[in-house]
Design an enzyme around this catalytic site. Structure first.
Site, PDB file in Angstrom:
ATOM      1  N   GLY B  12      -4.421  -5.464  11.399  1.00  0.00           N
ATOM      2  CA  GLY B  12      -5.584  -5.325  12.275  1.00  0.00           C
ATOM      3  C   GLY B  12      -5.788  -6.627  13.027  1.00  0.00           C
ATOM      4  CB  ALA B  14      -7.853 -10.609  10.151  1.00  0.00           C
ATOM      5  CG  PHE B 114     -24.694  -5.280  18.904  1.00  0.00           C
ATOM      6  CD1 PHE B 114     -24.150  -4.753  20.052  1.00  0.00           C
ATOM      7  CD2 PHE B 114     -24.306  -4.741  17.673  1.00  0.00           C
ATOM      8  CE1 PHE B 114     -23.234  -3.721  19.997  1.00  0.00           C
ATOM      9  CE2 PHE B 114     -23.392  -3.703  17.604  1.00  0.00           C
ATOM     10  CZ  PHE B 114     -22.856  -3.195  18.764  1.00  0.00           C
ATOM     11  CD  GLN B 229     -23.307  -3.787   8.189  1.00  0.00           C
ATOM     12  OE1 GLN B 229     -22.373  -3.679   8.963  1.00  0.00           O
ATOM     13  NE2 GLN B 229     -24.180  -4.766   8.259  1.00  0.00           N
ATOM     14  CG  HIS B 231     -23.113   1.502  11.364  1.00  0.00           C
ATOM     15  ND1 HIS B 231     -23.856   2.284  12.227  1.00  0.00           N
ATOM     16  CD2 HIS B 231     -22.551   0.532  12.123  1.00  0.00           C
ATOM     17  CE1 HIS B 231     -23.733   1.789  13.453  1.00  0.00           C
ATOM     18  NE2 HIS B 231     -22.964   0.728  13.422  1.00  0.00           N
ATOM     19  CG  LEU B 241     -19.341   3.392  14.239  1.00  0.00           C
ATOM     20  CD1 LEU B 241     -20.455   3.084  13.258  1.00  0.00           C
ATOM     21  CD2 LEU B 241     -18.420   2.191  14.365  1.00  0.00           C
ATOM     22  CD  GLU B 244     -26.185  -2.751  15.531  1.00  0.00           C
ATOM     23  OE1 GLU B 244     -25.465  -2.637  14.531  1.00  0.00           O
ATOM     24  OE2 GLU B 244     -26.901  -3.727  15.749  1.00  0.00           O
ATOM     25  NE  ARG B 275     -24.124  -2.633  12.570  1.00  0.00           N
ATOM     26  CZ  ARG B 275     -22.850  -2.879  12.862  1.00  0.00           C
ATOM     27  NH1 ARG B 275     -22.003  -3.224  11.895  1.00  0.00           N
ATOM     28  NH2 ARG B 275     -22.427  -2.767  14.103  1.00  0.00           N
ATOM     29  CD  GLU B 372     -14.325  -4.170   6.067  1.00  0.00           C
ATOM     30  OE1 GLU B 372     -13.746  -3.770   7.095  1.00  0.00           O
ATOM     31  OE2 GLU B 372     -15.058  -3.445   5.369  1.00  0.00           O
ATOM     32  CB  SER B 388     -16.949  -7.316  11.532  1.00  0.00           C
ATOM     33  OG  SER B 388     -16.851  -6.335  12.523  1.00  0.00           O
ATOM     34  CG  LEU B 389     -14.671  -6.412  16.405  1.00  0.00           C
ATOM     35  CD1 LEU B 389     -14.738  -5.855  17.830  1.00  0.00           C
ATOM     36  CD2 LEU B 389     -13.455  -5.852  15.702  1.00  0.00           C
TER      37      LEU B 389
END
Lengths: 313, 569
Positions: B12, B14, B114, B229, B231, B241, B244, B275, B372, B388-389
């Site tokens: 991903g 990371a 956000f 978390q 959401h 999802l 947000e 959140r 993550e 997180s991104l």
């Protein structure tokens, strides 16, 4: 109740594929992927397919349902049902099956690799972001939604007969750079994409647009590259010459001059190309299929010219 | 035996960002159990945070405070400071890589509001930001294909540790079933989260705790695993999802009476509270019988935004609603509920991505983690949206840099290949041989339901204990299952069983962490201990696998600029 007629293939067990039927009840709110999972988890654990995100963004779960490529997670099973409450599932086309519905994506990725699928700016970037207007962003917005699911590649009619064709996904990816205001290799790119296997080998059938689960719609992107190629003067290839000759013929006479277009397409001084046309021409002549020697304009040719003028504006 | 200088597990944001760093000096392999572009980072929708100040003045100081407050003061502030300071640079770098960003009218990267961020700080690409970055990084990977070898559809089974250093991993090729040892001078884990432990989750089928459990099984601790978390906007019953960003663009949350209930819970931020607060508010409404139609449904109402705005900023969300439930958010509200989304906890690392194994920060040499699966901790008890991104990119780069520095001057350490390989081959054989009566599908379903119902938005001692007891029983039943596919070729069934094994382990760890933390903080909300308890619990938990079962130790929180204060919005 829905019957899922699934093409099974496991070369570890037997060389030929065969169809197997599974029945599920209570499929009202289920996506096709939910159904595949139910079959795998409750009826036959060996059923093999790919999946991951189940929200139409990872591109793993494309399969053929009733002959056409779709994303399994994106479609409600009930919407896919055909005669006798059946859905026929097969692996994607134009790629080799590995097992059941999983195919070998290697040729797909190899072709993506061939279009230099990365930004090539021609100057050192500034300290901050390289500016790009919302209008410039719009030019690459659609192509950038591609999830590389392979649905377009599977159902591409050219790939079925020509392995050499880069295919819709790779070309859509290419458009994303051809028209990116930050890229500095536009001319080199369109030159490369105009070669054999590139944009001009697309037959404009539009199947990829029908199959694309996202707004990427490859054929529209291919047309955009064609436009850039012509604007950049990359016209010394059969495809571009054909397109220009086609346009010219319709503009001047309202119809296609089928004697001239093939000649203009291969190029007047391309003696080998012209020579290659001869046998076809002769065969057509002997079968009485050759177009009239003298090409005549249609009666309403002035209307056609007016359309061109408006388009130019 | 396969040999590389550095091996990265997970592709991903990371993992790919780390690979780009390592390949500057060494030979690197990146391994994914899917294909890199199928990684779950691609599902992130709303944005990536950085104080660029492109639409309103902003500063890293404000980003720092918002993050620390959002994390209910459990964040390690020294790490947060470096992370938010790095943010603008890494965003510009992504942009230079070719990442497609939505733009302001003067050509800058557009930014939106956000939850929990006091400024419009989320850089975005419509509502598919994760996808845009994932593909931009993938493009860079392809550009450097000479020095980065991609292993697609390979599964990582275990970590090879020798004392305090890591020498490789044991993997298998999903397509052929072949087990191999990968020897490496350094290993980077970027294996993502484990939302699949829950019944209602936004996570992909691939998010199954493989990485964190490999670390745990090798004797390393997991940090703050109790913080999961939820959401606020998962599609009803499916959990997938709805970004947000829908609220960032101005969407309302309505209960069954049509009221904007956030007024009661976070009057100043309303729908854009962090959140954990919004998810709790929704669950409270639902529990009070105020869900839409008396069900566990809240309405996400975007109608007032108008079709043009929705089509420009939230096109994917609209399409998801149409495809999955036949609801067009232009004309009707979307039915949503809280969904398990992100793990704040994970493999403990320092701020350079170096994995540590205790409260003293003792490094596990040659082992790094980012994204993550790791816990730095920059998110504390609750992560803010779009952070997180940023975490994945900033710490992916840092872990890559640290691994490169570590590995460039050393040689491969010896590995007992046959010993390592045999352990995994025996595991395969064991699963193949089981002829029990239990259904893995039932076990998985029971685990997911028990976790969502009892270790969800609200928790208490009794429910958590019930959770732990049930998971223990499920682990026993797991040993008595049976699979139908006994072949080697592309056997997805056996990998699902191995993933289930990992998830059962993780489920217990989450529940044990949760029962042990007798307070409410961020994403961890105990009805029997409704207050935050800084005196006893302003500390990170470290959960170990010992011969006597699970053991918990603690690690202090690093506080630099902001002392814990009451958290209201």
């Amino acid at each position: 109740m829905i019957t899922f007629k699934i093409k099974r293939y496991n070369p570890e067990k037997q060389a030929e594929s065969y169809f197997e039927e599974f029945q599920l009840d209570g499929t009202d709110d289920l996506t096709l992927l939910d159904c595949l999972n139910q079959i795998k988890w409750t009826l036959d654990g060996s059923l093999t397919y790919r999946m991951s995100c189940r929200s139409a963004i990872c591109g793993s779960c494309a399969v053929k349902a009733n002959g056409h490529a779709i994303l399994a997670c994106q479609k409600q099973a009930s919407h896919l049902v055909k005669d006798n409450d059946t859905i026929t599932l097969e692996p994607l086309g134009n790629m080799k099956p590995i097992k059941d519905l999983a195919v070998d994506f290697k040729p797909f990725w190899d072709k993506v690799d061939k279009v230099s699928p990365y930004l090539q700016p021609d100057r050192k970037p500034s300290e901050k972001e390289t500016k790009q207007s919302p209008e410039q962003f719009k030019l690459i917005d659609d192509a950038s939604t591609c999830i590389m699911c392979g649905a377009c590649y599977s159902d591409c009619n050219v790939l079925e007969v020509d392995d050499n064709f880069l295919g819709p996904a790779a070309l859509a990816k290419a458009q994303r750079f051809v028209q990116d205001s930050r890229d500095g290799k536009t001319l080199a790119r369109v030159k490369e994409l105009s070669k054999s296997g590139g944009i001009w080998d697309c037959t404009h059938c539009g199947e990829c647009v029908e199959r694309c689960p996202k707004p990427a719609e490859p054929f529209d992107r291919i047309k955009e590259i064609m436009t850039v190629a012509l604007e950049q003067g990359v016209t010394s290839n059969n495809g571009a010459r054909h397109a220009l000759s086609f346009t010219k013929s319709v503009k001047s006479s309202g119809s296609l001059n089928e004697n001239i277009i093939p000649v203009e397409s291969v190029g007047f001084f391309n003696f080998k190309g012209l020579f290659d046309l001869l046998p076809v021409g002769l065969r057509m002549f002997f079968k009485g299929k050759n177009p009239p020697i003298l090409h005549k304009s249609i009666d309403d040719v002035e209307d056609v010219k007016r359309i061109y003028m408006e388009l130019n504006e | 035996m396969i040999k590389h200088d550095v091996v990265i597990v997970g592709s991903g944001l990371a993992g790919m960002r780390a690979a780009l760093e390592v390949c500057e000096g060494l030979d690197v392999a990146i391994l994914s159990k899917v294909y890199p572009t199928r990684s779950h980072s691609g599902a992130a929708q709303g944005g990536i945070a950085a104080s660029l100040g492109n639409s309103e003045s902003d500063s890293w100081e404000e980003h720092l405070y918002d993050t620390v407050k959002g994390g209910d003061f459990l964040c390690d502030q020294d790490a947060v400071e470096e992370y938010v300071k790095a943010a603008p640079r890494v965003i510009y770098e992504l942009e230079h890589f070719g990442c497609v960003f939505s733009r302001t009218s003067d050509g800058k990267i557009a930014q939106r509001s956000f939850g929990g961020h006091s400024k419009p700080r989320a850089c975005f690409s419509a509502d598919r930001t994760g996808h845009a970055i994932l593909h931009a990084l993938h493009e860079q990977l392809l550009k450097r294909s000479k020095s980065i070898k991609i292993y697609s559809e390979w599964f990582m089974h275990s970590l090879i540790l020798d004392g305090d250093s890591c020498n490789g991993i044991v993997v298998s090729d999903v397509r052929s079933g072949a087990v191999e040892v990968m020897q490496a001078k350094a290993v980077i884990f970027a294996t993502g989260g484990y939302g699949r432990v829950f019944n209602i989750t936004s996570n992909a089928f691939a998010s199954t705790a493989d990485g964190v459990m490999a670390a745990f099984n090798a004797g390393l601790p997991l940090e703050d695993a109790e913080f999961v978390q939820y959401h606020p906007s998962g599609l009803y019953r499916q959990g997938i999802l709805f970004s947000e960003a829908a609220r960032g663009e101005g969407g309302y949350l309505l209960n069954g009476k049509g009221e904007r209930f956030m007024e009661k819970y976070a009057p100043s931020r309303m729908e854009l509270a962090p959140r954990d607060i919004v998810a709790r508010a929704e669950q409270s409404e639902i529990d009070a019988g105020l869900g839409v139609g008396g069900k566990d449904i809240i309405h996400l109402d975007l109608r007032h935004l108008g079709q043009a705005r929705i089509m420009e900023r939230l096109p994917q969300i609209r399409q998801l609603g149409i495809d999955f439930i036949g609801v067009d958010c232009v004309s009707d509200p979307l039915p949503i509920q809280p969904t398990a989304h992100y793990s704040m906890g994970g493999i403990p690392t320092d701020k350079f991505g170096q994995v540590i194994k205790d409260a003293e920060g003792t490094p596990v040499k040659g082992f790094f983690a980012a994204g993550e699966c790791s816990c730095v901790s920059v998110h504390g008890a609750n992560r803010l949206g779009t952070n997180s991104l940023l975490d994945a990119v900033v710490f992916g780069e840092r872990a890559g840099r640290a691994a490169l520095e570590y590995a460039k001057n050393i040689s491969h350490a010896p590995i007992n290949e046959s010993h390592e390989k045999t352990k995994v081959l025996e595991l395969f054989e064991n699963v193949f041989q089981r002829e029990g009566e239990e259904s893995y599908n039932d076990i998985r379903n029971e685990m997911k339901v028990i976790m969502t119902e009892n270790c969800g938005v609200f928790r208490d001692e009794n429910r958590l204990q019930m959770c732990i007891d049930t998971i223990k029983k499920l682990k026993e039943r797991y040993k008595r299952g049976r699979i139908t596919d006994k072949g080697k070729l592309f056997n997805t069934e056996i990998y699902e069983v191995l993933e289930l094994g990992n998830m059962l382990g993780m489920a217990e760890i989450i529940a044990v962490g949760a029962i042990n933390r007798k307070e409410s903080r961020g994403g961890h909300s105990r009805t029997d201990y409704p207050k935050r308890d800084d005196e006893n619990f302003l500390k990170h938990s470290l959960i170990y696998n010992t011969d006597n079962g699970i053991e918990i130790k603690y690690k202090p929180v690093i506080i630099t600029k902001h002392q814990p204060a009451e958290r209201t919005y």
